[in-house]
Design an enzyme around this catalytic site. Sequence first.
Site, short mmCIF file in Angstrom:
data_model
loop_
_atom_site.label_atom_id
_atom_site.label_comp_id
_atom_site.label_asym_id
_atom_site.label_seq_id
_atom_site.Cartn_x
_atom_site.Cartn_y
_atom_site.Cartn_z
N GLY A 13 0.81 -1.21 0.00
CA GLY A 13 0.00 0.00 0.00
C GLY A 13 0.84 1.25 0.00
O GLY A 13 0.58 2.18 0.77
N ALA A 14 1.84 1.31 -0.90
CA ALA A 14 2.85 2.38 -0.82
C ALA A 14 2.68 3.48 -1.86
O ALA A 14 3.55 4.32 -1.99
CB ALA A 14 4.24 1.77 -0.95
N ARG A 16 0.44 5.87 -1.84
CA ARG A 16 -0.06 7.12 -1.26
C ARG A 16 -0.08 7.02 0.27
O ARG A 16 0.12 5.97 0.85
CB ARG A 16 -1.46 7.44 -1.77
CG ARG A 16 -2.44 6.28 -1.63
CD ARG A 16 -3.90 6.65 -1.86
NE ARG A 16 -4.13 7.43 -3.05
CZ ARG A 16 -5.29 8.00 -3.35
NH1 ARG A 16 -6.33 7.85 -2.52
NH2 ARG A 16 -5.44 8.70 -4.44
N ASN A 91 1.40 -2.45 5.38
CA ASN A 91 0.76 -1.16 5.60
C ASN A 91 -0.61 -1.06 4.96
O ASN A 91 -1.48 -0.34 5.47
CB ASN A 91 1.67 -0.05 5.04
CG ASN A 91 0.92 1.25 4.88
OD1 ASN A 91 0.66 1.96 5.86
ND2 ASN A 91 0.54 1.58 3.65
N SER A 144 -2.97 0.35 14.38
CA SER A 144 -3.73 1.57 14.69
C SER A 144 -4.18 1.55 16.14
O SER A 144 -4.37 0.46 16.72
CB SER A 144 -4.96 1.63 13.78
OG SER A 144 -5.86 2.64 14.20
N TYR A 157 -12.92 -2.19 11.00
CA TYR A 157 -11.53 -1.73 11.10
C TYR A 157 -10.97 -1.98 12.49
O TYR A 157 -9.82 -2.41 12.64
CB TYR A 157 -11.48 -0.23 10.76
CG TYR A 157 -10.10 0.30 10.48
CD1 TYR A 157 -9.42 -0.07 9.33
CD2 TYR A 157 -9.49 1.20 11.34
CE1 TYR A 157 -8.15 0.43 9.05
CE2 TYR A 157 -8.22 1.70 11.08
CZ TYR A 157 -7.56 1.33 9.93
OH TYR A 157 -6.31 1.82 9.66
N LYS A 161 -7.68 -4.33 13.09
CA LYS A 161 -6.45 -3.83 13.70
C LYS A 161 -6.13 -4.53 15.01
O LYS A 161 -4.96 -4.73 15.36
CB LYS A 161 -6.55 -2.31 13.90
CG LYS A 161 -6.51 -1.53 12.58
CD LYS A 161 -5.27 -1.87 11.78
CE LYS A 161 -5.16 -1.09 10.49
NZ LYS A 161 -3.93 -1.40 9.73
N ILE A 190 -3.25 10.94 10.92
CA ILE A 190 -2.23 11.31 9.95
C ILE A 190 -2.88 11.97 8.73
O ILE A 190 -3.95 11.55 8.27
CB ILE A 190 -1.41 10.08 9.51
CG1 ILE A 190 -0.88 9.33 10.75
CG2 ILE A 190 -0.25 10.51 8.61
CD1 ILE A 190 0.02 10.14 11.66
#
Length: 271
Positions: A13-14, A16, A91, A144, A157, A161, A190
């Site tokens: 997942g790199a 963005r 990620n 997370s 989610y 996590k 973030i």
Amino acid sequence: MGELAGKRAIVSGASRGIGRGIALELARAGASVAVNYRSNPDEADEVVAECKSMGVEAFKVQADLADQAAAEAMIDQSVERLGGVDIVVSNAAYSDRHLMLESDMAEFRKTIDVSMWGAFYVVRSGASHLVRAGNGGNIVVISSPHAHLAMPGAMAYNMAKAANDQMARTAAIELAQHRVRCNIIHPGWIDTPGERKFFSEETLQREGEKLPWKRLGQPTEIGRGVVFLCRPESEYITGSTLTIDGGIQLPWRDMFRIEETASTAKPFESE
């Protein structure tokens, strides 16, 4: 030459957001980087170009990580092209926000499939290469605070996590005999494109200023955390959670009650 010069990294997942920040910081530290993406090839190209501008090898590799075969093929292809692997960063994630009783079950399952199963496929496949190579290595799982904070409207989610954290800690135990370390990062709020799925620019700016550090975090700050965990000097850290959140998980809302009390309280004198 950076502190990770000569190392080879795969980041899922790199293209963005946080993944982009991680890929760039690994490249800045001297590592070659495989940039995984699912559906943003142009953005992945931009990340690759930025990494290459720092003098390292970089390339993009497409895969939908909810598909086990595709995820494992992505790891295999990346390892072959890199000539090995030293660092694996899980990620990639997906999230849809609905209250439990209003959940779209297709979106709920997609969140689990990408954020939990996809993370497992990456960690398991990456670990198998690290173990076979016999040179140790690092796995970093981007989890997370949702792992332990029951955020309403984010049940899938939260579940994914929480599973990520237990997966990473269990992997740390199982892989220690192979000198492969596995650690977790908990980012705070973030500033990423993904946040704009749920919030307007005005909301992000306004709410960011209310946080203890008065701003949202930047993806590169998470990237620097990954670099820290993968440094040779950090080799005694495994099964740990590094929180990079500007204090968002501290009881900062209580600060205002403390300040209000302090402004009205009489001076205290000890005898």
